[in-house]
Enzyme design. Structure first.
Site, PDB file in Angstrom:
ATOM      1  N   CYS A 381      30.764  32.186  40.373  1.00  0.00           N
ATOM      2  CA  CYS A 381      30.272  31.507  41.573  1.00  0.00           C
ATOM      3  C   CYS A 381      29.262  30.417  41.194  1.00  0.00           C
ATOM      4  CB  CYS A 381      29.712  32.523  42.573  1.00  0.00           C
ATOM      5  SG  CYS A 381      29.815  31.901  44.255  1.00  0.00           S
ATOM      6  N   HIS A 507      34.185  36.084  43.157  1.00  0.00           N
ATOM      7  CA  HIS A 507      33.418  37.183  42.561  1.00  0.00           C
ATOM      8  C   HIS A 507      34.347  38.283  42.051  1.00  0.00           C
ATOM      9  CE1 HIS A 507      29.340  35.944  43.756  1.00  0.00           C
ATOM     10  NE2 HIS A 507      29.982  35.321  44.724  1.00  0.00           N
ATOM     11  N   GLU A 509      33.675  40.681  40.223  1.00  0.00           N
ATOM     12  CA  GLU A 509      32.981  41.982  40.108  1.00  0.00           C
ATOM     13  C   GLU A 509      33.228  42.905  41.293  1.00  0.00           C
ATOM     14  OE1 GLU A 509      31.535  39.060  40.674  1.00  0.00           O
ATOM     15  OE2 GLU A 509      29.675  39.219  41.822  1.00  0.00           O
TER      16      GLU A 509
END
Ligand code: GLN
Length: 535
Positions: A381, A507, A509
């Site tokens: 990001c 993202h 994650e």
């Protein structure tokens, strides 16, 4: 439908979310379909407007909901797919009640906490029941029993249990047994008092989970059982885990919590099959290799601010048989001391997301260091945005290249707002949020890592790679390896003449889990191992 409600007592930060998620793991492994949700008694409509220093990470769901970080635990521990229905806050409850009042929906009645606010809370439970194709809904109630703001939620749960039948509901109360060193004793009084508080509201817990630093003795167990009016076997010890949070389900299974809960709910299911989870934990605890990765960000001081990123490294480490030691570096320190001094000895670098200009120059220095020294790099990001700025400044000669988030007057706004973002003034839920599809260019590192032509990843940002600069940066060697499938916005950039340099606007994650490590994290860990073996 069966329901489990998880409340907390004595203090906050007890690991209630982990306890709820772990119970989910166990029940799923008994063959049950489980979903989880969280009720947060604070007045923000969602945590999206809160500083990470206040609240830790904002976890983003596929549908774009900005939620509490415990939902991240839920998705990592259980194969559930959550939506905005799974995180209810007081802010949402009151917003809805007041909207109804203004519309005249209450037909002239006095609008009251009971029944109007409690009905609103129960309605969410009924709505999730209707929309979830599961056997059990686990609901965690944020905060601590005794807090004024949580009271109305507990009252709603009491009523709900009465409505759906007490046998369909299991109340689990998580408390702390503090250890008093001087006396050499674990103290049960705070637990007794917090259970008394619950019973005052009319909720008798069925199970008490005691967070302890040391093993709980049988005497202590019996004492808690007697004072709290539960069976001794329903008092569960929840020890501090030694190595990894993924041990929590294994720990809770020792006291057979899955048996207790399923029996309480009248479910006849086999014991949980934890073989693969045990193997996974084994891989986390004793890997053959180790590497050091620097995470260079802004919210470094707080353990919870980049929670999903740290967890993703655990998953990727296990997949690569490596322990990932994380060096948490404040980007501002790189500005003061230089990259060489701060991250000169690491095997890989990650620059995570963030907002605001503090530490930006340090992040750009970090990217330059990774790029020029051939250190494996992953940008996420804001991490991608600074990678683009760095490339524009140092390779394309655009000396003042910047994002308009940090410099409105730059002559080279390589990162800028899209037209549709420009008029937006409100802060809540106004970013580009949630899952979007990205098309991946064959022959790129991204394609090699994912092994497919398109992926769906979660977003949370306002600014974008400015399409006006695409050609110039590509001509200078930056590879754009993935774009949004509808508007062509840049999703992933990479550098071909580098051992591993990749950065994404989304993202990754938020979609990494045990035994399901995310390919970008796994790729970084693997490249870092390679880097270490050469240095
Ligand atoms: N501040 C940047 C933006 O709004 C990056 C956001 C992030 O890293 N999540 O686009």
């Amino acid at each position: 439908m069966k329901y489990i409600f998880v409340t907390g007592g004595v203090v906050s930060s007890l690991g209630k979310g982990l306890a709820a998620a772990s119970i989910g793991t166990l029940l799923e492994r008994c063959g049950l379909k489980v979903t989880l949700q969280k009720f947060d008694p604070y007045l923000n409509v969602d945590p999206g407007t809160m500083s990470p220093f206040q609240h830790g990470e904002v976890y983003v769901l596929n549908d774009g909901a900005e939620t509490d970080l415990d939902l991240g635990h839920y998705e990592r521990f259980v194969h559930c797919s959550l939506s905005r229905l799974n995180n209810l806050t007081s802010g949402q409850v009151f917003e809805s009640v007041l909207r109804k009042e203004r519309r005249g929906d209450y037909l002239g009645k006095t609008v009251q906490y009971i029944p109007h606010v409690t009905d609103e809370i129960k309605n969410r439970l009924y709505e999730v029941t209707e929309k979830s194709d599961v056997d059990i809904i686990i609901t965690e109630i944020g905060g601590t029993v005794g807090d004024m703001e949580g009271h109305i939620f507990l009252e709603a749960l009491r009523q709900f249990a009465l409505e759906v039948g007490r046998d369909n509901v299991c109340f689990i109360h998580v408390t702390l047994l503090p250890y008093i060193k001087a006396a050499g004793e674990m103290k049960t009084k705070p637990t007794q008092q917090s259970v008394a508080k619950l019973r005052e509201i009319g909720i008798q817990p069925d199970v008490i989970i005691c967070r302890t630093e040391y093993d709980m003795s049988e005497d202590e167990r019996r004492k808690i059982a007697m004072f709290c009016n539960v069976e001794a076997k329903n008092v569960i010890a929840f020890r501090d885990v030694k190595n990894t949070i993924y041990e929590c389900p294994l720990d809770l299974s020792q006291d057979k919590i899955d048996r207790i809960v399923t029996r309480r709910l009248g479910l006849d299911v086999p014991a949980p099959n934890l073989a693969d989870w045990q193997r996974y934990v084994g891989r986390v605890i004793s890997p053959s290799h180790s590497i050091r990765i620097a995470v260079v960000g802004k919210y470094i001081a707080l353990q919870d601010a980049y929670k999903s990123i740290y967890e993703s490294f655990t998953h990727a480490g296990a997949e690569n048989d490596a322990r990932v030691e994380i060096l948490r570096i404040d980007a501002e320190e790189i500005e003061e001391k230089g990259a060489e001094a701060m991250i000169g000895s690491v095997d890989g670098i990650l620059v995570p997301g963030g907002f605001g200009d503090r530490g930006i120059e340090g992040k750009i220095q970090t990217v330059e260091y990774a790029r020029t020294k051939g250190i494996p790099f992953l940008g996420i990001c804001l991490g991608m945005q600074v990678a683009v700025i760095e490339y524009a400044r140092h390779i394309c000669g655009m000396d003042d290249a910047n994002s308009t988030e940090f410099d409105q007057k730059t002559t080279h706004p390589v990162i800028s707002l899209q037209e549709e973002q420009k008029g937006i003034k409100a802060m809540g839920a106004t970013m580009r949020l949630g899952a979007y599809k990205a098309l991946i260019q064959p022959g790129t590192l991204a394609h090699k890592l994912y092994g497919k032509d398109s992926v769906t990843e979660r977003h949370r940002h306002r600014y974008e790679f400015n399409p006006a600069y695409r050609d110039e940066l590509e001509n200078a060697g930056l590879v754009i390896s993935a774009v949004n499938d509808e508007h062509g916005l840049v999703e992933v950039v990479e550098l071909p003449d580098h051992p591993f340099f990749i950065a994404c606007q989304y993202h990754p994650e938020f979609q990494s889990a045990p035994n399901r490590a995310h390919p970008l994290f796994s790729g970084l860990v693997s490249a870092a191992l390679e880097h270490k073996s050469h240095s």
